[in-house]
Write a protein that holds these residues in place. Structure first.
Motif, PDB file in Angstrom:
ATOM      1  N   HIS A 111      39.598  40.812  44.134  1.00 42.10           N
ATOM      2  CA  HIS A 111      40.138  41.633  43.045  1.00 42.10           C
ATOM      3  C   HIS A 111      41.604  41.250  42.822  1.00 42.10           C
ATOM      4  N   PRO A 112      41.858  40.090  42.180  1.00 45.43           N
ATOM      5  CA  PRO A 112      43.244  39.659  41.962  1.00 45.43           C
ATOM      6  C   PRO A 112      43.972  40.572  40.988  1.00 45.43           C
ATOM      7  N   GLY A 113      45.287  40.598  41.107  1.00 47.42           N
ATOM      8  CA  GLY A 113      46.103  41.421  40.228  1.00 47.42           C
ATOM      9  C   GLY A 113      47.568  41.232  40.547  1.00 47.42           C
ATOM     10  N   PRO A 114      48.446  42.021  39.948  1.00 46.36           N
ATOM     11  CA  PRO A 114      49.882  41.916  40.232  1.00 46.36           C
ATOM     12  C   PRO A 114      50.163  42.110  41.723  1.00 46.36           C
ATOM     13  N   GLY A 115      50.942  41.194  42.283  1.00 38.52           N
ATOM     14  CA  GLY A 115      51.238  41.244  43.708  1.00 38.52           C
ATOM     15  C   GLY A 115      50.151  40.668  44.589  1.00 38.52           C
ATOM     16  N   ASN A 116      49.001  40.358  44.006  1.00 35.02           N
ATOM     17  CA  ASN A 116      47.882  39.798  44.765  1.00 35.02           C
ATOM     18  C   ASN A 116      47.178  38.741  43.910  1.00 35.02           C
ATOM     19  N   PRO A 117      47.896  37.655  43.570  1.00 34.89           N
ATOM     20  CA  PRO A 117      47.363  36.684  42.605  1.00 34.89           C
ATOM     21  C   PRO A 117      46.385  35.704  43.243  1.00 34.89           C
ATOM     22  N   LEU A 118      45.621  35.021  42.379  1.00 34.00           N
ATOM     23  CA  LEU A 118      44.856  33.857  42.822  1.00 34.00           C
ATOM     24  C   LEU A 118      45.841  32.757  43.195  1.00 34.00           C
ATOM     25  N   LEU A 119      45.768  32.258  44.415  1.00 32.04           N
ATOM     26  CA  LEU A 119      46.685  31.196  44.834  1.00 32.04           C
ATOM     27  C   LEU A 119      46.120  29.812  44.560  1.00 32.04           C
ATOM     28  N   VAL A 120      44.789  29.697  44.427  1.00 32.75           N
ATOM     29  CA  VAL A 120      44.142  28.420  44.112  1.00 32.75           C
ATOM     30  C   VAL A 120      42.949  28.693  43.206  1.00 32.75           C
ATOM     31  N   SER A 121      42.413  27.629  42.600  1.00 23.64           N
ATOM     32  CA  SER A 121      41.207  27.750  41.787  1.00 23.64           C
ATOM     33  C   SER A 121      40.004  28.060  42.677  1.00 23.64           C
ATOM     34  N   THR A 125      40.974  36.831  56.558  1.00 24.91           N
ATOM     35  CA  THR A 125      42.150  37.137  55.745  1.00 24.91           C
ATOM     36  C   THR A 125      42.629  35.960  54.901  1.00 24.91           C
ATOM     37  N   LEU A 126      42.752  34.765  55.494  1.00 27.18           N
ATOM     38  CA  LEU A 126      43.259  33.628  54.721  1.00 27.18           C
ATOM     39  C   LEU A 126      42.352  33.305  53.535  1.00 27.18           C
ATOM     40  N   THR A 127      41.044  33.386  53.753  1.00 27.09           N
ATOM     41  CA  THR A 127      40.099  33.084  52.666  1.00 27.09           C
ATOM     42  C   THR A 127      40.339  33.981  51.465  1.00 27.09           C
ATOM     43  N   PHE A 128      40.568  35.278  51.713  1.00 29.16           N
ATOM     44  CA  PHE A 128      40.722  36.221  50.604  1.00 29.16           C
ATOM     45  C   PHE A 128      42.177  36.378  50.161  1.00 29.16           C
ATOM     46  N   LEU A 129      43.119  35.784  50.899  1.00 32.60           N
ATOM     47  CA  LEU A 129      44.471  35.618  50.367  1.00 32.60           C
ATOM     48  C   LEU A 129      44.487  34.516  49.316  1.00 32.60           C
ATOM     49  N   LEU A 130      43.751  33.439  49.582  1.00 34.54           N
ATOM     50  CA  LEU A 130      43.705  32.323  48.638  1.00 34.54           C
ATOM     51  C   LEU A 130      42.994  32.716  47.343  1.00 34.54           C
ATOM     52  N   VAL A 131      41.835  33.340  47.469  1.00 36.08           N
ATOM     53  CA  VAL A 131      41.041  33.743  46.301  1.00 36.08           C
ATOM     54  C   VAL A 131      40.621  35.198  46.498  1.00 36.08           C
ATOM     55  N   PRO A 132      41.457  36.154  46.094  1.00 36.44           N
ATOM     56  CA  PRO A 132      41.109  37.572  46.265  1.00 36.44           C
ATOM     57  C   PRO A 132      39.874  37.941  45.450  1.00 36.44           C
ATOM     58  N   THR A 180      38.564  23.297  49.809  1.00 40.88           N
ATOM     59  CA  THR A 180      39.559  22.240  49.969  1.00 40.88           C
ATOM     60  C   THR A 180      40.934  22.834  50.256  1.00 40.88           C
ATOM     61  N   ALA A 181      41.288  23.914  49.550  1.00 32.47           N
ATOM     62  CA  ALA A 181      42.575  24.573  49.797  1.00 32.47           C
ATOM     63  C   ALA A 181      42.642  25.127  51.217  1.00 32.47           C
ATOM     64  N   LEU A 182      41.532  25.678  51.687  1.00 36.33           N
ATOM     65  CA  LEU A 182      41.483  26.173  53.061  1.00 36.33           C
ATOM     66  C   LEU A 182      41.691  25.026  54.044  1.00 36.33           C
ATOM     67  N   THR A 183      41.166  23.853  53.699  1.00 38.36           N
ATOM     68  CA  THR A 183      41.371  22.661  54.517  1.00 38.36           C
ATOM     69  C   THR A 183      42.846  22.310  54.616  1.00 38.36           C
TER      70      THR A 183
END
Length: 466
Positions: free
Chosen positions: A49-59, A40-47, A65-68
């Motif tokens: 299928h990103p979109g409204p309400g489910n954005p990319l949180l990191v590059s 779940t955390l991996t695909f919360l950071l970089v979905p 590195t963000a997961l770290t």
């Protein structure tokens, strides 16, 4: 209130129903981390299928590195909180028992934090609420780990640890499957419900005697506030009397670092190494999220199959031999991953890691319970989380930035992600597994003499380790 006194483990046999209820909250704990950390955390950071309400949180280029950053912050909180919560529950005395009130407070806070994780729309907010989640879950778990030695006699401890091992792996597999087929934010809501339900079942089904309260002195909390460094030294000094317990904890740290490194980066490894090619035994799974979930489910189910037989076998041949075999199996899996060329091979090569995980989660816990003093079980088994959470923090902290850096230098073509960094991961994991096996040779005994432990003196070895 905090009180002095002694606590004697029950000599009555615990029914299978009570052992199952005792293990139920462990299922909930494992469901949390099986779903959240593995998928779940991996695909919360970089979905995907990103979109409204489910954005990319990191590059996407910085996802490891963000997961770290995310996981290390939360798990460092866990390293501190769980031993402290266990030690507090050793001294707590209420009419509801010494463990259950702490478990209830922690589980309630965790449910609230999971609801906040589900709504996170920014990376820094996610980091903050994830750290709060770790804080609450480890308050509950620190006290919860003391319930087994409090309520289960030494003769039944192997069997009860087998129940815990089965609960651990079944929670992991159900959590991983749920996270693979449900949207990440919805999964967080499901996790909150599982935490609430399993904690209530354990709290209601495993009553404590009010008299089974505390050891220690009432002045400890205030002394920790006035003289924190001295209090920490005093807290750690007791462990020097139990070197075998400490060696088992250190071995647990090394083995779990290898396992955590593989598990934490499995989703990104599949997404970067086999982009768009998610065929498992001829079936197209369609996405990296589903593929990761199915792979982890297959692996954990195989681990589940060996959990109870492993802990029962360890009653006969010794805990140490089983744990050494588990560590060697994990090292073999890491070497095989290095040569995988498709998802099907990844799953097949992961089977030795599944055997390793199944053995470790049951036998290692039983070994620590054997070597921990009964009167201080909450403190000692809570301290074991330094190994569990510390390993889960160490693996991404060290490896996440390295994987991203090596991947960036191994891009095969524009727009195609590099994947050489994951080979570095597998080599490092193999080294940690082998070090974990080597450390176990320092363990000299198999369990403490209960009578000596009750008297509060340095226990004589009950038997030599094999």
């Amino acid at each position: 209130m905090l009180a002095g006194g002694s606590h004697r483990v029950s000599s009555r046999r615990l029914s299978a129903r009570r052992q199952l209820l005792l293990a139920t909250f462990w299922f909930g704990i494992s469901f949390v981390w099986g779903a959240l950390l593995a998928v779940t955390l991996t695909f919360l950071l970089v979905p995907e299928h990103p979109g409204p309400g489910n954005p990319l949180l990191v590059s996407p280029a910085q996802k490891n590195t963000a997961l770290t950053v995310l996981e290390s912050g939360g798990l460092l909180v866990a390293v501190i909180v769980q031993p402290a919560a266990g030690a507090l529950s050793d001294r707590l005395r209420t009419r509801w028992g010494r463990r259950r009130p702490v478990i209830a407070v922690g589980a309630t806070g965790a449910v609230v934090c999971l609801l906040l994780v589900a709504g996170a729309q920014a990376f820094l907010f996610l980091v903050a609420v994830y750290c709060a989640l770790q804080f609450c879950m480890n308050i509950a778990q620190g006290a919860y780990q003391g319930l087994l030695p409090d309520t289960v006699s030494a003769a039944q401890r192997g069997g009860a640890s087998g129940f815990l091992g089965v609960a651990t792996l079944s929670g992991q597999v159900v959590g991983a499957v749920a996270a693979g087929v449900i949207a990440p934010r919805t999964t967080c809501l499901l996790i909150a419900g599982v935490v609430a339900l399993t904690s209530v079942l354990t709290l209601a089904g495993v009553p404590e005697r009010p008299a089974g309260a505390a050891v220690g002195d009432e002045a400890l909390p205030s002394r920790m506030l006035r003289q924190p460094l001295r209090a920490v030294r005093g807290y750690l000094a007791e462990f020097a009397r139990y070197p075998d317990f400490c060696w088992v904890v250190f071995s647990r740290f090394l083995i779990f670092t290898g396992l955590a490194g593989i598990q934490r980066f499995a989703a990104n490894y599949i997404r970067d190494t086999f982009p768009g090619s998610y065929r498992l035994f001829g079936f197209d799974l369609g996405s990296a999220q589903t593929t990761t979930s199915v792979m982890l489910a297959v692996v954990i189910l195989c681990g589940l199959a060996v959990t109870y037989p492993a802990v029962r076998l360890s009653d006969t041949v010794g805990r140490r031999r089983i744990l050494v075999a588990a560590a060697v199996a994990g090292a073999c899996a890491s070497v095989l991953f290095f040569f995988a060329t498709n998802v099907t091979q990844v799953v097949l090569f992961a089977l030795p890691a599944a055997v390793c995980f199944g053995m470790v989660v049951s036998v290692d816990w039983a070994f620590m319970a054997d070597l921990a003093p009964r009167r201080r079980a909450g403190k000692f088994l809570g301290f074991s989380n330094v190994a569990t959470a510390g390993a889960q923090a160490a693996a991404p902290t060290v490896l996440g930035p390295v994987i991203d850096a090596v991947n960036a230098r191994s891009v095969p073509a524009p727009g195609v992600p590099g994947s050489a960094g994951y080979r570095v991961l597998f080599v490092v994991a193999a080294v940690f597994f082998l070090l974990g096996a080597a450390v176990l040779r320092r363990v000299r005994t198999t369990h403490l003499a209960e009578a000596d432990d009750e008297l509060g003196v340095l226990p004589a070895p009950a038997a030599l380790a094999t």
